[in-house]
Design an enzyme around this catalytic site. Structure first.
Site, PDB file in Angstrom:
ATOM      1  N   HIS A 164       3.753 -10.099   1.045  1.00  0.00           N
ATOM      2  CA  HIS A 164       3.681  -8.872   1.845  1.00  0.00           C
ATOM      3  C   HIS A 164       3.155  -9.159   3.256  1.00  0.00           C
ATOM      4  CE1 HIS A 164       3.505  -4.236   1.268  1.00  0.00           C
ATOM      5  NE2 HIS A 164       3.773  -4.536   2.527  1.00  0.00           N
ATOM      6  N   ILE A 165       3.784 -10.113   3.914  1.00  0.00           N
ATOM      7  CA  ILE A 165       3.316 -10.516   5.251  1.00  0.00           C
ATOM      8  C   ILE A 165       4.414 -10.415   6.314  1.00  0.00           C
ATOM      9  CG2 ILE A 165       1.394 -11.974   4.575  1.00  0.00           C
ATOM     10  CD1 ILE A 165       4.901 -13.364   5.267  1.00  0.00           C
ATOM     11  N   ALA A 166       5.556  -9.820   5.989  1.00  0.00           N
ATOM     12  CA  ALA A 166       6.647  -9.778   6.969  1.00  0.00           C
ATOM     13  C   ALA A 166       6.220  -9.108   8.268  1.00  0.00           C
ATOM     14  CB  ALA A 166       7.856  -9.058   6.385  1.00  0.00           C
ATOM     15  N   GLY A 167       5.358  -8.107   8.177  1.00  0.00           N
ATOM     16  CA  GLY A 167       4.917  -7.389   9.368  1.00  0.00           C
ATOM     17  C   GLY A 167       3.663  -7.953   9.992  1.00  0.00           C
ATOM     18  N   GLU A 186       1.610  -5.671  -6.906  1.00  0.00           N
ATOM     19  CA  GLU A 186       1.071  -6.669  -5.980  1.00  0.00           C
ATOM     20  C   GLU A 186      -0.423  -6.871  -6.229  1.00  0.00           C
ATOM     21  OE1 GLU A 186       2.091  -5.547  -1.982  1.00  0.00           O
ATOM     22  OE2 GLU A 186       4.247  -5.701  -2.355  1.00  0.00           O
ATOM     23  N   ASP A 188       9.439  -9.917   0.104  1.00  0.00           N
ATOM     24  CA  ASP A 188       8.095  -9.908   0.668  1.00  0.00           C
ATOM     25  C   ASP A 188       7.219  -8.864  -0.019  1.00  0.00           C
ATOM     26  OD1 ASP A 188       6.150 -10.760   2.698  1.00  0.00           O
ATOM     27  OD2 ASP A 188       6.395  -8.732   3.501  1.00  0.00           O
ATOM     28  N   THR A 240      11.882  -6.191   2.557  1.00  0.00           N
ATOM     29  CA  THR A 240      10.577  -6.188   3.221  1.00  0.00           C
ATOM     30  C   THR A 240       9.974  -4.789   3.229  1.00  0.00           C
ATOM     31  OG1 THR A 240      11.661  -5.844   5.364  1.00  0.00           O
ATOM     32  CG2 THR A 240      11.166  -8.123   4.739  1.00  0.00           C
ATOM     33  N   GLY A 292      13.535   2.499  12.931  1.00  0.00           N
ATOM     34  CA  GLY A 292      13.220   1.587  14.021  1.00  0.00           C
ATOM     35  C   GLY A 292      13.365   0.131  13.651  1.00  0.00           C
TER      36      GLY A 292
END
Length: 311
Positions: A282-285, A263, A258, A232, A151
């Site tokens: 880790h903020i792309a989403g 982490e 990202d 990402t 998706g």
């Protein structure tokens, strides 16, 4: 029934759960493993993001657990076999943050291709690096290669096509004659051909034994000289030292990460100081809109799992 939430969740969704259940919302538990295990003893449902490890030890500590809500889509922090053995429902927020990730990818790609946005301090100090920054690239008619055509990959393809880009992709689960390629107007290519041809590569894969270090030194070397790489998905898919080397030698024009193998990214990483590199935590989403969609979707799914659909 009790719901334990160990990472950030949108406040209205938490409040909605509190109308039906006893909710313990303590996002700091992600940093307190022993406290998380103790709190899990009373939980009928657990809601996490990507940092809470729902492993065998946590499952053992949570004898009442019936559902695990995942505020996101990656499931590598959840023991899926262990959950299945106990008939624990695993509820990801499939599709809810796709727009946020796709826009991040396109924005990062445009920044890396143009290479014109890192001069603020110089210009403010009176410098005028006009010549140095006048050789940026346009996205129009360049090729975006999408590795993993689910998706998020398909939405990214649509946005890139809106910029006039050519788009190709590869996905081990989709043969070249799969209708998804025809319906989206995306060309299916084997991975090595995609790497050799694309001006930008974006990764949209789960982390599995088969995808770990997929982008190792050899595959990064196969990328088109001057291309950019964007990840990402999961950090373990990219060999970070090899990527840093490719940036320092100039083989790649730039990269945006990202996600990282560890982490938070530890100090002293090979990535530190590499040129033309965008690093985000880790903020792309994560956008205001995506946070709302993700939280609402998981809250609804957990409610269904605990009540059997009785609303």
């Amino acid at each position: 029934m009790h719901i334990l939430i160990s990472e950030f969740m949108d406040a209205p969704a938490v409040d909605a759960l509190r109308q039906r259940f006893k909710v313990r919302y303590e996002p700091e538990l992600v940093e307190q493993r022993d406290a998380l295990l103790a709190a899990a003893a009373d939980a009928d449902a657990l809601i996490v993001r990507n940092r809470s490890k729902v492993d065998a030890a946590l499952l053992q500590a949570a004898p009442r657990l019936r559902a695990v809500g995942r505020l996101g889509v990656g499931l590598d922090n959840i023991d899926l076999d262990g959950c299945a053995a106990r008939n624990i429902a695993v509820i990801p927020a499939t599709g809810a943050n796709a727009r946020a990730v796709a826009e991040y990818v396109v924005g990062a790609m445009l920044m890396l291709l143009r290479g014109a946005y890192g001069s603020t301090a110089e210009v403010a100090a009176g410098a005028w690096p006009r010549n140095a920054l006048s050789q940026g690239l346009e996205a129009h008619n360049r090729m975006l290669g999408i590795v993993g055509f689910g998706g998020i990959g398909r939405l990214t393809a649509s946005l890139a096509q809106g910029l006039g880009m050519r788009v190709a992709g590869c996905d081990a689960a989709l043969p070249p004659d799969h209708p998804a390629w025809r319906e989206t107007g995306v060309t299916a290519l084997p991975l090595d051909e995609l790497l050799a041809q694309a001006d930008a590569i974006t990764l949209h894969l789960p982390l599995t034994p088969g995808t770990r270090r997929l982008m190792d030194a050899g595959r990064i070397a196969r990328m088109r000289p001057g291309a950019v790489l964007i990840n990402t998905s999961r950090g373990g898919i990219v060999d970070e030292a090899a990527l840093a080397d490719a940036l320092r030698t100039g083989h790649l024009r730039g990269a945006a990460l990202d996600v990282f193998e560890q982490e938070p990214l530890p100090a002293g990483s090979p990535l530190a100081g590499a040129p033309n590199l965008i690093l985000t935590p880790h903020i792309a989403g994560l956008t205001q809109e995506a946070n709302t969609r993700v939280s609402d979707m998981v809250a609804a799914g957990v409610t269904m799992a605990l009540t059997g659909g009785d609303r």
